[in-house]
Every structure is written in structure tokens, then in C-alpha cells.
Design a protein around this motif. Structure first.
Motif, PDB file in Angstrom:
ATOM      1  N   LYS A  68      -5.308  15.896  -8.100  1.00  0.00           N
ATOM      2  CA  LYS A  68      -6.625  16.229  -7.542  1.00  0.00           C
ATOM      3  C   LYS A  68      -7.226  15.080  -6.729  1.00  0.00           C
ATOM      4  O   LYS A  68      -8.163  15.285  -5.955  1.00  0.00           O
ATOM      5  CB  LYS A  68      -7.584  16.618  -8.670  1.00  0.00           C
ATOM      6  N   ASN A  69      -6.733  13.886  -6.910  1.00  0.00           N
ATOM      7  CA  ASN A  69      -7.229  12.769  -6.100  1.00  0.00           C
ATOM      8  C   ASN A  69      -6.564  12.821  -4.731  1.00  0.00           C
ATOM      9  O   ASN A  69      -5.436  12.395  -4.540  1.00  0.00           O
ATOM     10  CB  ASN A  69      -6.925  11.436  -6.781  1.00  0.00           C
ATOM     11  N   THR A  70      -7.297  13.358  -3.766  1.00  0.00           N
ATOM     12  CA  THR A  70      -6.764  13.472  -2.400  1.00  0.00           C
ATOM     13  C   THR A  70      -7.561  12.652  -1.389  1.00  0.00           C
ATOM     14  O   THR A  70      -7.273  12.686  -0.195  1.00  0.00           O
ATOM     15  CB  THR A  70      -6.772  14.950  -1.955  1.00  0.00           C
ATOM     16  N   THR A  71      -8.579  11.926  -1.862  1.00  0.00           N
ATOM     17  CA  THR A  71      -9.442  11.197  -0.914  1.00  0.00           C
ATOM     18  C   THR A  71      -9.537   9.714  -1.196  1.00  0.00           C
ATOM     19  O   THR A  71      -9.776   8.932  -0.269  1.00  0.00           O
ATOM     20  CB  THR A  71     -10.870  11.786  -0.936  1.00  0.00           C
ATOM     21  N   ILE A  72      -9.379   9.303  -2.452  1.00  0.00           N
ATOM     22  CA  ILE A  72      -9.555   7.885  -2.795  1.00  0.00           C
ATOM     23  C   ILE A  72      -8.227   7.152  -2.633  1.00  0.00           C
ATOM     24  O   ILE A  72      -7.239   7.518  -3.286  1.00  0.00           O
ATOM     25  CB  ILE A  72     -10.073   7.720  -4.234  1.00  0.00           C
ATOM     26  N   PRO A  73      -8.144   6.127  -1.784  1.00  0.00           N
ATOM     27  CA  PRO A  73      -6.897   5.352  -1.657  1.00  0.00           C
ATOM     28  C   PRO A  73      -6.660   4.503  -2.907  1.00  0.00           C
ATOM     29  O   PRO A  73      -7.551   3.774  -3.351  1.00  0.00           O
ATOM     30  CB  PRO A  73      -7.133   4.476  -0.427  1.00  0.00           C
ATOM     31  N   VAL A  74      -5.438   4.626  -3.478  1.00  0.00           N
ATOM     32  CA  VAL A  74      -5.109   3.965  -4.736  1.00  0.00           C
ATOM     33  C   VAL A  74      -3.866   3.106  -4.549  1.00  0.00           C
ATOM     34  O   VAL A  74      -2.916   3.498  -3.852  1.00  0.00           O
ATOM     35  CB  VAL A  74      -4.868   5.001  -5.851  1.00  0.00           C
ATOM     36  N   TYR A  75      -3.867   1.925  -5.188  1.00  0.00           N
ATOM     37  CA  TYR A  75      -2.736   1.013  -5.134  1.00  0.00           C
ATOM     38  C   TYR A  75      -2.364   0.631  -6.567  1.00  0.00           C
ATOM     39  O   TYR A  75      -3.239   0.288  -7.373  1.00  0.00           O
ATOM     40  CB  TYR A  75      -3.072  -0.263  -4.362  1.00  0.00           C
ATOM     41  N   ILE A  76      -1.055   0.689  -6.878  1.00  0.00           N
ATOM     42  CA  ILE A  76      -0.548   0.200  -8.162  1.00  0.00           C
ATOM     43  C   ILE A  76       0.228  -1.078  -7.875  1.00  0.00           C
ATOM     44  O   ILE A  76       1.167  -1.085  -7.077  1.00  0.00           O
ATOM     45  CB  ILE A  76       0.345   1.252  -8.842  1.00  0.00           C
ATOM     46  N   GLY A  98      -6.990  -2.288  -2.310  1.00  0.00           N
ATOM     47  CA  GLY A  98      -8.373  -1.895  -2.146  1.00  0.00           C
ATOM     48  C   GLY A  98      -9.341  -2.932  -2.688  1.00  0.00           C
ATOM     49  O   GLY A  98      -8.964  -3.877  -3.378  1.00  0.00           O
ATOM     50  N   GLU A  99     -10.632  -2.715  -2.371  1.00  0.00           N
ATOM     51  CA  GLU A  99     -11.637  -3.715  -2.733  1.00  0.00           C
ATOM     52  C   GLU A  99     -12.197  -3.534  -4.138  1.00  0.00           C
ATOM     53  O   GLU A  99     -13.003  -4.358  -4.593  1.00  0.00           O
ATOM     54  CB  GLU A  99     -12.796  -3.669  -1.719  1.00  0.00           C
ATOM     55  N   HIS A 100     -11.803  -2.463  -4.861  1.00  0.00           N
ATOM     56  CA  HIS A 100     -12.313  -2.213  -6.211  1.00  0.00           C
ATOM     57  C   HIS A 100     -11.192  -2.336  -7.233  1.00  0.00           C
ATOM     58  O   HIS A 100     -10.043  -2.011  -6.962  1.00  0.00           O
ATOM     59  CB  HIS A 100     -12.946  -0.821  -6.291  1.00  0.00           C
ATOM     60  N   GLY A 101     -11.568  -2.717  -8.453  1.00  0.00           N
ATOM     61  CA  GLY A 101     -10.598  -2.842  -9.529  1.00  0.00           C
ATOM     62  C   GLY A 101     -10.470  -4.292  -9.967  1.00  0.00           C
ATOM     63  O   GLY A 101     -11.270  -5.157  -9.591  1.00  0.00           O
ATOM     64  N   PRO A 102      -9.465  -4.657 -10.798  1.00  0.00           N
ATOM     65  CA  PRO A 102      -8.392  -3.736 -11.210  1.00  0.00           C
ATOM     66  C   PRO A 102      -8.654  -3.048 -12.546  1.00  0.00           C
ATOM     67  O   PRO A 102      -9.498  -3.478 -13.308  1.00  0.00           O
ATOM     68  CB  PRO A 102      -7.198  -4.685 -11.346  1.00  0.00           C
ATOM     69  N   ILE A 103      -7.880  -1.975 -12.777  1.00  0.00           N
ATOM     70  CA  ILE A 103      -7.794  -1.324 -14.089  1.00  0.00           C
ATOM     71  C   ILE A 103      -6.391  -1.577 -14.619  1.00  0.00           C
ATOM     72  O   ILE A 103      -5.404  -1.327 -13.922  1.00  0.00           O
ATOM     73  CB  ILE A 103      -8.068   0.189 -13.971  1.00  0.00           C
ATOM     74  N   ILE A 115      -4.268  -1.193 -11.292  1.00  0.00           N
ATOM     75  CA  ILE A 115      -4.684  -0.170 -10.316  1.00  0.00           C
ATOM     76  C   ILE A 115      -5.905  -0.689  -9.552  1.00  0.00           C
ATOM     77  O   ILE A 115      -6.906  -1.100 -10.149  1.00  0.00           O
ATOM     78  CB  ILE A 115      -5.023   1.158 -11.012  1.00  0.00           C
ATOM     79  N   TYR A 116      -5.773  -0.701  -8.229  1.00  0.00           N
ATOM     80  CA  TYR A 116      -6.882  -1.015  -7.329  1.00  0.00           C
ATOM     81  C   TYR A 116      -7.177   0.233  -6.497  1.00  0.00           C
ATOM     82  O   TYR A 116      -6.294   1.063  -6.269  1.00  0.00           O
ATOM     83  CB  TYR A 116      -6.537  -2.173  -6.395  1.00  0.00           C
ATOM     84  N   TRP A 117      -8.387   0.344  -6.038  1.00  0.00           N
ATOM     85  CA  TRP A 117      -8.719   1.486  -5.181  1.00  0.00           C
ATOM     86  C   TRP A 117      -9.769   1.100  -4.143  1.00  0.00           C
ATOM     87  O   TRP A 117     -10.503   0.127  -4.310  1.00  0.00           O
ATOM     88  CB  TRP A 117      -9.189   2.682  -6.015  1.00  0.00           C
ATOM     89  N   GLY A 118      -9.809   1.884  -3.095  1.00  0.00           N
ATOM     90  CA  GLY A 118     -10.798   1.682  -2.031  1.00  0.00           C
ATOM     91  C   GLY A 118     -11.789   2.827  -1.997  1.00  0.00           C
ATOM     92  O   GLY A 118     -11.710   3.768  -2.782  1.00  0.00           O
TER      93      GLY A 118
END
Length: 371
Positions: A68-76, A98-103, A115-118
Motif C-alpha cells: 500500500k505504500n506507493t508514495t513514500i520513498p523508502v530506503y533499507i 531520505g531525510e527521515h529515520g532511521p528505524i 529504514i530511512y524515508w523521504g
């Protein structure tokens, strides 16, 4: 309310709208950002469960959350920050996370990934909304101000033309009558010393009527020597000026400056500026005329040793109807500016002024294009 006040009011209202819009959009963006952070926490947990799922475990629900995540860019990424996988990331943008995270994502006891995300595309677009609104409001204000100024200038042009033509028309009949009476008196009293003076005054009235007629129509410009026009204006003003005021025109001796000119109208401008200089001087003083030139223009500076003009008055001296004198209609300088700038394509400006020292007005006229 003046046009300047209207323009200021419009600008204040526009800035208020932009400020409210920015505050509202920023609050909305922060709320959306918090919501995306919660969704990413859920997404990270779903990813971890998917990685650690047993072979026979039902993973449909977990997979649906991930898909369902089709809009938030995610990086592992691994512990060193190397990107292992990404989702919703455009080609060529995988060089940085991305500029948010990490988890933290626990793979096993020895392996931890992050996990980082933008910002989502929706949140990114939302951040640009105030700038788009500001641009639209700026365009609106610009169009409104241009339309207002154009309408005002058109109305002023019609007023100037109508006033000038009507003045010339009204002067025509009494001037003709005065000419006839003067001629009768000259025939009856040929030796009377006052009749020639009367003739000069009538001729002066005719010159004034002709000038108003020219203002009411598009004047023709011819390449002419500016110096004789200046001298004629000085010769007219000098006998009408106190002997305590010296008019220094020595810079005109042996000088020739060819400009594009309508001589009767420009003579009126110079007369008006000299008269203003005379009115500014109380007691003894001087008025100095100086000519300058560059490749394209000829400049006439008229400097007086009068009382000077304060800064608040300087901003208004060319406004129709404004006058700092006890008498007068406040039309001399606006009319002179119109003649110089609209009819001659030049400039009339207050070059400088200092209280108790004096003022300098500058007339700038164009040279003929062929040199």
C-alpha cells in the motif's frame, strides 16, 4: 485615497493572505508528516515480520501493508549506510537516503538494518503551494496596478488635453478683440508710449494660447539648437526678476547644443523652472544655468540659492495640484514634466536640494539620432 495608499493596501492584503496560507499549509504539512511517520513505523514492522516469517505463515496481510505504500520513498540500508533496497524512488536518486529515520530493522541477533524515508510526493507538492499562491497573487497585483496606472494616465491625458484645448479656445476670442482695440488705439494715438507695451502683452497672451494649443495636440519635434531657446526664456524672465537676484547664463556663451525640440513648449518649461527658482529665493541670491552632454543627451541644470525643498515635499512636487506656495494651482511643474517627458521623450527631475542651500532641477533632452 491616493493611488500610493491603494497600492499599499493591496500589497498588505496580499501579504496577509500569503502569511495565512503559509501558516495553514505548514500546519497541514506537519500533520501529514507526523501521519507519514506513523505509517512508516507500521511499514517497518510489517517489513520485519515479512522477513522473519516462517515458511507456512500467512503473510497476505503483512504484504498488503507493504504494497500500500506507493508514495513514500523508502530506503533499507546496512550499518555502514549502504543502500540495500529502495521503494518508490526515481531512477538516479538512489545515491543518498531520505531525510527521515532511521528505524531499526532486526534481521537476526547479529544483523541490523535501517529504514530511512523521504517526504511523499503529496507532502512535497504541498510545501510548494504557498510559493505558487504568492506567485499568483504577485501576478494579480502587478496586473491590477498596471491597469490602474494605465487607466489613471489615460484619464490624466484626457484631462490635460481637454483643459489645454479649452483654455486655448477661451483665450482666442478676447485676444482677437484686444488686438483690434490695440490697433484702433495705435491709429488714433500713434505717439502714445504705452500702446507698444500693450501690444507686447497681447503678443504674450497669444504665445500662451499657442502653447496651450500645442499641449492639446501632438507637437512636432525638430533638431534645433537648445541654447537660443534658453536665452529667450532668460531674456523674458530677467526684466521680471528682482535686481537682487543674479541670473548667470555665462555657460551659454559660444555654445551650440542640437536636440530634438519643440521650441515654444520648451521655452515655457525653462521659464517655469526659472520662475520657480526666483520664487525660492528670498532677498539676495543667484540662479545658475549649466549645460552638460553625453553621447545621447543634453542636460540643462538650473540651480538656485533659495530655501531648498524638504524631503517630504520633494516626493510630491510633480503631483498635479500640489504646491508649497501661498498662491498658485500646483500645475507648473507637472505641466513642465509632461512637456519634457511625454512630448520630448526626455526627463525632468529634481537633481538635488538642501534646506537653506538651494535646489537644482535638471532637464534632459535627446540628441538627434544621426548625431
Amino acid at each position: 485615497m491616493s493611488n500610493r495608499q491603494i497600492g499599499t493596501l493591496i500589497l498588505v492584503i496580499a501579504m496577509f493572505i500569503v502569511a495565512i496560507s503559509v501558516l495553514f499549509t505548514n500546519n497541514l504539512a506537519r500533520s501529514l508528516q507526523v501521519e507519514e511517520q506513523k505509517n512508516m513505523a507500521i511499514w517497518a514492522e510489517a517489513t520485519q515480520r515479512l522477513i522473519l516469517a516462517e515458511e507456512n505463515e500467512d503473510i497476505d496481510f503483512v504484504s498488503s501493508i507493504i504494497e500500500k505504500n506507493t508514495t513514500i520513498p523508502v530506503y533499507i540500508c546496512d550499518a555502514e549506510g549502504n543502500i540495500l533496497a529502495s521503494r518508490n524512488v526515481e531512477q538516479g536518486r538512489q545515491s543518498s537516503v531520505g531525510e527521515h529515520g532511521p528505524i531499526e530493522l532486526k534481521i537476526d541477533a547479529a544483523t541490523t538494518q535501517y529504514i530511512y524515508w523521504g517526504d511523499s510526493s503529496l507532502l512535497t507538492r504541498l510545501r510548494y503551494v504557498p510559493y505558487a499562491q504568492f506567485a499568483l497573487i504577485f501576478i494579480f497585483i502587478a496586473v491590477a496596478v498596471i491597469t490602474m496606472l494605465t487607466g489613471q494616465r489615460s484619464e490624466e491625458n484626457r484631462l490635460w488635453v481637454g483643459l489645454s484645448k479649452e483654455t486655448a479656445h477661451q483665450l482666442g476670442t478676447p485676444i482677437s478683440s484686444l488686438n483690434a482695440w490695440q490697433q484702433l488705439l495705435a491709429d488714433k494715438y500713434p505717439q502714445d508710449e504705452y500702446i507698444p507695451q500693450m501690444k507686447r502683452d497681447i503678443d504674450r497672451l497669444q504665445v500662451i494660447a499657442d502653447r496651450f494649443q500645442k499641449i492639446g495636440s501632438e507637437p512636432s519635434l525638430q533638431p534645433e539648437n537648445f541654447v537660443p531657446v534658453i536665452r529667450e526664456a532668460i531674456d523674458y524672465m530677467r526684466p521680471r526678476t528682482s535686481s537682487r537676484i543674479d541670473i548667470d547664463d555665462s555657460c551659454l556663451n559660444g555654445v551650440e547644443r542640437i536636440v530634438m525640440l519643440n521650441a515654444p513648449l520648451m521655452k515655457w518649461v525653462v521659464e517655469n523652472l526659472i520662475k520657480n527658482a526666483v520664487d525660492a529665493i528670498s532677498g539676495n541670491g543667484s540662479i545658475t544655468l549649466q549645460l552638460h552632454e553625453n553621447e545621447h543627451d543634453v542636460m540643462l541644470d538650473i540651480t538656485d540659492t533659495g530655501k531648498g525643498i524638504d524631503s517630504s515635499t520633494q516626493r510630491r512636487i510633480f503631483e498635479p495640484g500640489f504646491t508649497s506656495k501661498d498662491r498658485g494651482w500646483g500645475l507648473g511643474l507637472p505641466l513642465a514634466k509632461r512637456i519634457v517627458e511625454q512630448y520630448h521623450g526626455g526627463k525632468l527631475l529634481l537633481k538635488n536640494s538642501q534646506l537653506g542651500v538651494g535646489s537644482t532641477f535638471r532637464v534632459v533632452l535627446k540628441k538627434p539620432e544621426n548625431g
